[in-house]
Scaffold this motif. Structure first.
Motif, PDB file in Angstrom:
ATOM      1  N   HIS A  18       0.856  -1.189   0.067  1.00  0.00           N
ATOM      2  CA  HIS A  18       0.103  -0.050   0.136  1.00  0.00           C
ATOM      3  C   HIS A  18       1.046   1.336   0.105  1.00  0.00           C
ATOM      4  O   HIS A  18       0.738   2.085  -0.850  1.00  0.00           O
ATOM      5  CB  HIS A  18      -0.931  -0.025   1.322  1.00  0.00           C
ATOM      6  CG  HIS A  18      -1.903   1.031   1.300  1.00  0.00           C
ATOM      7  ND1 HIS A  18      -2.993   1.113   2.222  1.00  0.00           N
ATOM      8  CD2 HIS A  18      -2.309   2.018   0.330  1.00  0.00           C
ATOM      9  CE1 HIS A  18      -3.830   2.120   1.943  1.00  0.00           C
ATOM     10  NE2 HIS A  18      -3.155   2.665   0.814  1.00  0.00           N
ATOM     11  N   ALA A  19       1.780   1.460   0.752  1.00  0.00           N
ATOM     12  CA  ALA A  19       2.758   2.627   1.075  1.00  0.00           C
ATOM     13  C   ALA A  19       3.556   2.667  -0.398  1.00  0.00           C
ATOM     14  O   ALA A  19       3.583   3.920  -0.532  1.00  0.00           O
ATOM     15  CB  ALA A  19       3.650   2.317   2.262  1.00  0.00           C
ATOM     16  N   GLU A  20       4.204   1.761  -0.767  1.00  0.00           N
ATOM     17  CA  GLU A  20       5.178   1.912  -1.808  1.00  0.00           C
ATOM     18  C   GLU A  20       4.242   2.366  -3.139  1.00  0.00           C
ATOM     19  O   GLU A  20       4.876   3.020  -4.030  1.00  0.00           O
ATOM     20  CB  GLU A  20       5.776   0.669  -1.935  1.00  0.00           C
ATOM     21  CG  GLU A  20       6.871   0.224  -1.027  1.00  0.00           C
ATOM     22  CD  GLU A  20       7.846  -0.870  -1.426  1.00  0.00           C
ATOM     23  OE1 GLU A  20       7.467  -1.743  -2.076  1.00  0.00           O
ATOM     24  OE2 GLU A  20       9.009  -0.861  -0.644  1.00  0.00           O
ATOM     25  N   GLY A  21       3.172   1.684  -3.163  1.00  0.00           N
ATOM     26  CA  GLY A  21       2.214   2.307  -4.429  1.00  0.00           C
ATOM     27  C   GLY A  21       2.177   3.772  -4.382  1.00  0.00           C
ATOM     28  O   GLY A  21       2.242   4.450  -5.637  1.00  0.00           O
ATOM     29  N   LEU A  22       1.679   4.384  -3.290  1.00  0.00           N
ATOM     30  CA  LEU A  22       1.364   5.825  -3.185  1.00  0.00           C
ATOM     31  C   LEU A  22       2.639   6.561  -3.097  1.00  0.00           C
ATOM     32  O   LEU A  22       2.666   7.683  -3.723  1.00  0.00           O
ATOM     33  CB  LEU A  22       0.664   5.913  -1.792  1.00  0.00           C
ATOM     34  CG  LEU A  22      -0.714   5.560  -1.612  1.00  0.00           C
ATOM     35  CD1 LEU A  22      -1.214   5.821  -0.146  1.00  0.00           C
ATOM     36  CD2 LEU A  22      -1.451   6.360  -2.616  1.00  0.00           C
ATOM     37  N   ILE A  23       3.771   6.001  -2.702  1.00  0.00           N
ATOM     38  CA  ILE A  23       5.105   6.676  -2.761  1.00  0.00           C
ATOM     39  C   ILE A  23       5.604   6.757  -4.130  1.00  0.00           C
ATOM     40  O   ILE A  23       5.878   7.793  -4.462  1.00  0.00           O
ATOM     41  CB  ILE A  23       6.209   5.981  -1.871  1.00  0.00           C
ATOM     42  CG1 ILE A  23       5.698   6.327  -0.360  1.00  0.00           C
ATOM     43  CG2 ILE A  23       7.630   6.640  -2.040  1.00  0.00           C
ATOM     44  CD1 ILE A  23       6.572   5.249   0.613  1.00  0.00           C
ATOM     45  N   ALA A  24       5.254   5.761  -4.883  1.00  0.00           N
ATOM     46  CA  ALA A  24       5.870   5.867  -6.286  1.00  0.00           C
ATOM     47  C   ALA A  24       5.084   6.727  -6.923  1.00  0.00           C
ATOM     48  O   ALA A  24       5.531   7.799  -7.926  1.00  0.00           O
ATOM     49  CB  ALA A  24       5.672   4.618  -6.981  1.00  0.00           C
ATOM     50  N   HIS A  25       3.839   7.059  -6.807  1.00  0.00           N
ATOM     51  CA  HIS A  25       3.076   8.016  -7.562  1.00  0.00           C
ATOM     52  C   HIS A  25       3.443   9.368  -7.007  1.00  0.00           C
ATOM     53  O   HIS A  25       3.449  10.301  -7.800  1.00  0.00           O
ATOM     54  CB  HIS A  25       1.398   7.936  -7.336  1.00  0.00           C
ATOM     55  CG  HIS A  25       0.850   6.624  -8.016  1.00  0.00           C
ATOM     56  ND1 HIS A  25       0.736   6.692  -9.664  1.00  0.00           N
ATOM     57  CD2 HIS A  25       0.664   5.510  -7.654  1.00  0.00           C
ATOM     58  CE1 HIS A  25       0.087   5.511  -9.565  1.00  0.00           C
ATOM     59  NE2 HIS A  25       0.012   4.901  -8.744  1.00  0.00           N
ATOM     60  N   VAL A  26       3.676   9.667  -5.766  1.00  0.00           N
ATOM     61  CA  VAL A  26       4.113  11.013  -5.440  1.00  0.00           C
ATOM     62  C   VAL A  26       5.387  11.449  -5.890  1.00  0.00           C
ATOM     63  O   VAL A  26       5.741  12.385  -6.435  1.00  0.00           O
ATOM     64  CB  VAL A  26       4.008  11.125  -3.702  1.00  0.00           C
ATOM     65  CG1 VAL A  26       4.703  12.206  -3.268  1.00  0.00           C
ATOM     66  CG2 VAL A  26       2.798  10.947  -3.204  1.00  0.00           C
ATOM     67  N   ARG A  27       6.300  10.317  -5.988  1.00  0.00           N
ATOM     68  CA  ARG A  27       7.846  10.701  -6.461  1.00  0.00           C
ATOM     69  C   ARG A  27       7.679  11.014  -7.913  1.00  0.00           C
ATOM     70  O   ARG A  27       8.390  11.897  -8.581  1.00  0.00           O
ATOM     71  CB  ARG A  27       8.719   9.320  -6.204  1.00  0.00           C
ATOM     72  CG  ARG A  27       8.987   9.194  -4.967  1.00  0.00           C
ATOM     73  CD  ARG A  27      10.038  10.235  -4.341  1.00  0.00           C
ATOM     74  NE  ARG A  27      10.705   9.809  -3.177  1.00  0.00           N
ATOM     75  CZ  ARG A  27      10.781  10.586  -2.165  1.00  0.00           C
ATOM     76  NH1 ARG A  27      10.421  11.878  -2.459  1.00  0.00           N
ATOM     77  NH2 ARG A  27      11.370  10.319  -0.934  1.00  0.00           N
ATOM     78  N   ALA A  28       6.661  10.278  -8.645  1.00  0.00           N
ATOM     79  CA  ALA A  28       6.572  10.513 -10.207  1.00  0.00           C
ATOM     80  C   ALA A  28       6.313  11.924 -10.294  1.00  0.00           C
ATOM     81  O   ALA A  28       6.398  12.525 -11.398  1.00  0.00           O
ATOM     82  CB  ALA A  28       5.506   9.511 -10.822  1.00  0.00           C
TER      83      ALA A  28
END
Length: 250
Positions: free
Chosen positions: A177-187
């Motif tokens: 859950h966390a890594e999915g949201l983090i990846a979108h924010v980083r993008a």
């Protein structure tokens, strides 16, 4: 009237001292801002680098009224004068968006930053008012709806940090859950600070993951009332000490 809020350095770990819980939920939760600020000061001495607090009215209910915010901000400034201080703007406090914005416009004591849940109705207008008042924004992202709303904001890159906020969920789903949201924010904003935190069952797994990934974190009685081993926490300082030990191990 207070001047513009101070510039805020990035914090390694926040202490979230109370939250929306009833003050009867734990002996260290207070309707008195002086007692809450003293508890926060002990948490700062234990290793926290910033404070997130929910100002309360006299009955212990979350409040955004100028008088209540002023009492709480002044108490925390006195107890923790060098520590960055943030408050909540949660829509549950004042569901009417016009009244919520009007309250922020009349704040006389400004926090350094304020958290804003981007999935809530009216979030862009609240963000604009905070920006105009000189209060930095923590962008709270819980889900795809909040992520999409934050992505479209012209203030996206002006935010102090993004809060990746996980619900009360099983430890085994925290990483995905966390890594999915983090990846979108980083993008969208590769250089923005990210603070990862959970709630109840996800609080300690999220903190361990934040330490592993080198992200900012938070802990306190808003997110959990228990230590990593399940024992009741005495206060916010005990949670911060446990978090520092866990992060050091990670």
């Amino acid at each position: 009237m207070a001047g513009p809020a101070r510039e805020v350095p990035r914090a390694l770990m926040q202490v979230c001292v109370n939250g929306a819980q009833d003050i009867a939920d734990h002996p260290a939760l207070h309707a008195d801002p002086g007692l809450a600020a003293a508890d926060a000061a002990r948490a700062i001495a234990a290793g926290a680098g910033a404070i997130h607090v929910h100002p309360k009215d006299a009955e212990g209910r979350d409040s955004m009224s100028p008088d209540d915010v002023a009492r709480w901000v002044r108490a925390f400034r006195e107890a923790c004068p060098e520590t960055p201080l943030g408050v909540t703007t949660g829509a549950w406090i004042q569901p009417d968006i016009e009244r919520r914005i009007h309250a922020i416009a009349r704040w006389t004591e400004l926090p350094d930053f304020a958290s804003l849940n981007w999935h809530e109705a009216g979030a862009p207008r609240v963000a604009d008012m905070l920006h105009r008042r000189g209060v930095r924004i923590e962008a709270g992202i819980w889900d795809a709806t909040g992520l999409a709303a934050w992505r479209e904001s012209p203030l996206r890159g002006e935010c102090l940090r993004v809060l990746i906020e996980l619900p009360d969920e099983a430890a085994e789903v925290v990483r995905g859950h966390a890594e999915g949201l983090i990846a979108h924010v980083r993008a969208e904003e590769p250089d923005i600070a990210i603070l990862l935190h959970g709630e109840a069952r996800s609080a300690w797994p999220a903190l361990a993951l934040a330490a592993e990934l080198g992200l900012e974190s938070r802990i306190g009685l808003e997110d959990t009332l228990v230590l990593p081993d399940g024992r009741p926490a005495a206060d916010n300082a005990s949670l911060v000490r446990a978090a520092a030990a866990l992060a050091g191990g990670a």
